[in-house]
Design a protein around this motif. Sequence first.
Motif, PDB file in Angstrom:
ATOM      1  N   GLU A  28     -15.447  42.720  28.627  1.00  0.00           N
ATOM      2  CA  GLU A  28     -14.684  43.323  27.536  1.00  0.00           C
ATOM      3  C   GLU A  28     -15.079  44.779  27.319  1.00  0.00           C
ATOM      4  O   GLU A  28     -16.224  45.157  27.481  1.00  0.00           O
ATOM      5  CB  GLU A  28     -14.939  42.572  26.236  1.00  0.00           C
ATOM      6  CG  GLU A  28     -14.633  41.107  26.297  1.00  0.00           C
ATOM      7  CD  GLU A  28     -15.089  40.371  25.059  1.00  0.00           C
ATOM      8  OE1 GLU A  28     -14.388  39.433  24.668  1.00  0.00           O
ATOM      9  OE2 GLU A  28     -16.130  40.736  24.487  1.00  0.00           O
ATOM     10  N   ILE A  29     -14.087  45.546  26.927  1.00  0.00           N
ATOM     11  CA  ILE A  29     -14.306  46.936  26.542  1.00  0.00           C
ATOM     12  C   ILE A  29     -14.047  47.005  25.043  1.00  0.00           C
ATOM     13  O   ILE A  29     -12.948  46.650  24.592  1.00  0.00           O
ATOM     14  CB  ILE A  29     -13.340  47.874  27.299  1.00  0.00           C
ATOM     15  CG1 ILE A  29     -13.536  47.731  28.812  1.00  0.00           C
ATOM     16  CG2 ILE A  29     -13.515  49.314  26.846  1.00  0.00           C
ATOM     17  CD1 ILE A  29     -12.426  48.324  29.640  1.00  0.00           C
ATOM     18  N   PRO A  30     -15.027  47.420  24.228  1.00  0.00           N
ATOM     19  CA  PRO A  30     -14.795  47.491  22.773  1.00  0.00           C
ATOM     20  C   PRO A  30     -13.592  48.384  22.453  1.00  0.00           C
ATOM     21  O   PRO A  30     -13.406  49.441  23.053  1.00  0.00           O
ATOM     22  CB  PRO A  30     -16.087  48.107  22.240  1.00  0.00           C
ATOM     23  CG  PRO A  30     -17.104  47.829  23.283  1.00  0.00           C
ATOM     24  CD  PRO A  30     -16.374  47.835  24.594  1.00  0.00           C
ATOM     25  N   PHE A  31     -12.779  47.929  21.533  1.00  0.00           N
ATOM     26  CA  PHE A  31     -11.589  48.666  21.121  1.00  0.00           C
ATOM     27  C   PHE A  31     -11.628  48.781  19.610  1.00  0.00           C
ATOM     28  O   PHE A  31     -11.530  47.785  18.908  1.00  0.00           O
ATOM     29  CB  PHE A  31     -10.329  47.926  21.578  1.00  0.00           C
ATOM     30  CG  PHE A  31      -9.071  48.728  21.443  1.00  0.00           C
ATOM     31  CD1 PHE A  31      -8.674  49.576  22.460  1.00  0.00           C
ATOM     32  CD2 PHE A  31      -8.287  48.642  20.305  1.00  0.00           C
ATOM     33  CE1 PHE A  31      -7.510  50.312  22.348  1.00  0.00           C
ATOM     34  CE2 PHE A  31      -7.130  49.374  20.181  1.00  0.00           C
ATOM     35  CZ  PHE A  31      -6.736  50.222  21.201  1.00  0.00           C
ATOM     36  N   SER A  33     -13.171  48.489  16.522  1.00  0.00           N
ATOM     37  CA  SER A  33     -14.394  47.828  16.063  1.00  0.00           C
ATOM     38  C   SER A  33     -14.110  46.352  15.808  1.00  0.00           C
ATOM     39  O   SER A  33     -12.982  45.921  15.864  1.00  0.00           O
ATOM     40  CB  SER A  33     -14.898  48.489  14.774  1.00  0.00           C
ATOM     41  OG  SER A  33     -13.969  48.271  13.729  1.00  0.00           O
ATOM     42  N   LYS A  37     -11.103  43.679  21.403  1.00  0.00           N
ATOM     43  CA  LYS A  37     -11.682  44.040  22.693  1.00  0.00           C
ATOM     44  C   LYS A  37     -10.561  44.120  23.718  1.00  0.00           C
ATOM     45  O   LYS A  37      -9.631  43.323  23.710  1.00  0.00           O
ATOM     46  CB  LYS A  37     -12.680  42.981  23.159  1.00  0.00           C
ATOM     47  CG  LYS A  37     -13.776  42.641  22.160  1.00  0.00           C
ATOM     48  CD  LYS A  37     -14.976  43.525  22.322  1.00  0.00           C
ATOM     49  CE  LYS A  37     -16.168  43.050  21.539  1.00  0.00           C
ATOM     50  NZ  LYS A  37     -16.128  43.273  20.133  1.00  0.00           N
ATOM     51  N   ASP A  39      -9.478  43.621  27.508  1.00  0.00           N
ATOM     52  CA  ASP A  39      -9.877  42.935  28.734  1.00  0.00           C
ATOM     53  C   ASP A  39      -8.651  42.827  29.636  1.00  0.00           C
ATOM     54  O   ASP A  39      -7.540  43.098  29.208  1.00  0.00           O
ATOM     55  CB  ASP A  39     -10.465  41.548  28.428  1.00  0.00           C
ATOM     56  CG  ASP A  39      -9.437  40.606  27.833  1.00  0.00           C
ATOM     57  OD1 ASP A  39      -8.579  40.131  28.594  1.00  0.00           O
ATOM     58  OD2 ASP A  39      -9.486  40.348  26.609  1.00  0.00           O
ATOM     59  N   ASN A  85      -5.466  35.315  21.108  1.00  0.00           N
ATOM     60  CA  ASN A  85      -5.375  35.755  22.498  1.00  0.00           C
ATOM     61  C   ASN A  85      -4.356  34.917  23.257  1.00  0.00           C
ATOM     62  O   ASN A  85      -3.593  35.439  24.064  1.00  0.00           O
ATOM     63  CB  ASN A  85      -6.745  35.700  23.184  1.00  0.00           C
ATOM     64  CG  ASN A  85      -6.692  36.298  24.571  1.00  0.00           C
ATOM     65  OD1 ASN A  85      -6.255  35.651  25.513  1.00  0.00           O
ATOM     66  ND2 ASN A  85      -7.140  37.530  24.693  1.00  0.00           N
ATOM     67  N   LYS A 170      -2.910  47.093  26.310  1.00  0.00           N
ATOM     68  CA  LYS A 170      -3.154  45.968  27.211  1.00  0.00           C
ATOM     69  C   LYS A 170      -1.904  45.614  28.016  1.00  0.00           C
ATOM     70  O   LYS A 170      -1.981  45.346  29.214  1.00  0.00           O
ATOM     71  CB  LYS A 170      -3.618  44.764  26.379  1.00  0.00           C
ATOM     72  CG  LYS A 170      -4.184  43.638  27.180  1.00  0.00           C
ATOM     73  CD  LYS A 170      -4.762  42.590  26.249  1.00  0.00           C
ATOM     74  CE  LYS A 170      -5.429  41.485  27.028  1.00  0.00           C
ATOM     75  NZ  LYS A 170      -6.015  40.462  26.177  1.00  0.00           N
TER      76      LYS A 170
END
Length: 194
Positions: A28-31, A33, A37, A39, A85, A170
Motif C-alpha cells: 500500500e501507498i499511503p493516500f 491519511s 491507501k 494499491d 474495497n 486508482k
Amino acid sequence: MYTQQQKTKRMVILGMLTAISIILYFIEIPFFSGPLKLDFSDLPAAVAAVLFGPVAGVVIELLKNIINLFVKDWGTTMGFGALLNFIVGVALVVPLSVVTRGLLKRKGTRMVSILLGGLVGLVAMVGAGALANYLIDPSYMRLVYHIPNAQIPGMMAVFIGWATLLNIVKSVLTTVLLGLVMAALSRNENALKV
C-alpha cells in the motif's frame, strides 16, 4: 464447450491472478491519511474480468477481501475497509470488463475498448464509492474512532472528497496498467486463448 485442458488452464490463471491480487493488496501507498491507501490489487481482477468475464473479476475481488479481512482488516477497520474495497473494486471491474469485452466483440481496437471501459468503470467506481462511504462511514467513524455524532457530517465531507480522489486515481492507474498488460499479452497469441 471448453476442453479439460482449457478448463485447467483457466483455473491456474485465475488462481495466479487471485494470488497476485492478494499480494498487491498488502503493498500500500499511503493516500492522504487514515485508512485511505492506494494499491494495485484491482489490476489482476480487471485482467481476469476482461479475459474470462465479469464474474471472474468479482470472484477475485471477493477472495482478496476475505483474505484481507481475516489477516489484517478486522483488527484495523473492523471489516469496513474490506467491505468498501469490495464495493468499489466490483464497481470498477464489472463495467470495465462488460464494456471492453463488448467493444472487442464488435472488432473495436484493444486500447480504445479498454479506455472506454475504464472511463465507464471510473464513473461507476466513483459513484459507488461516494454512496458506500456516505452510507457506511458514519458507522465506521462511531465504532472504530468513537467520533461523536455531531462531528461526523463535517468529517464525512472531507473524507468522501479524499476517498473520491483516491478512487479516481486508482481507476485511472488500473485502466492504464490494464492496457499495458493486455498489450503485452497480445504479443503472445497463445496467452489470450483461454
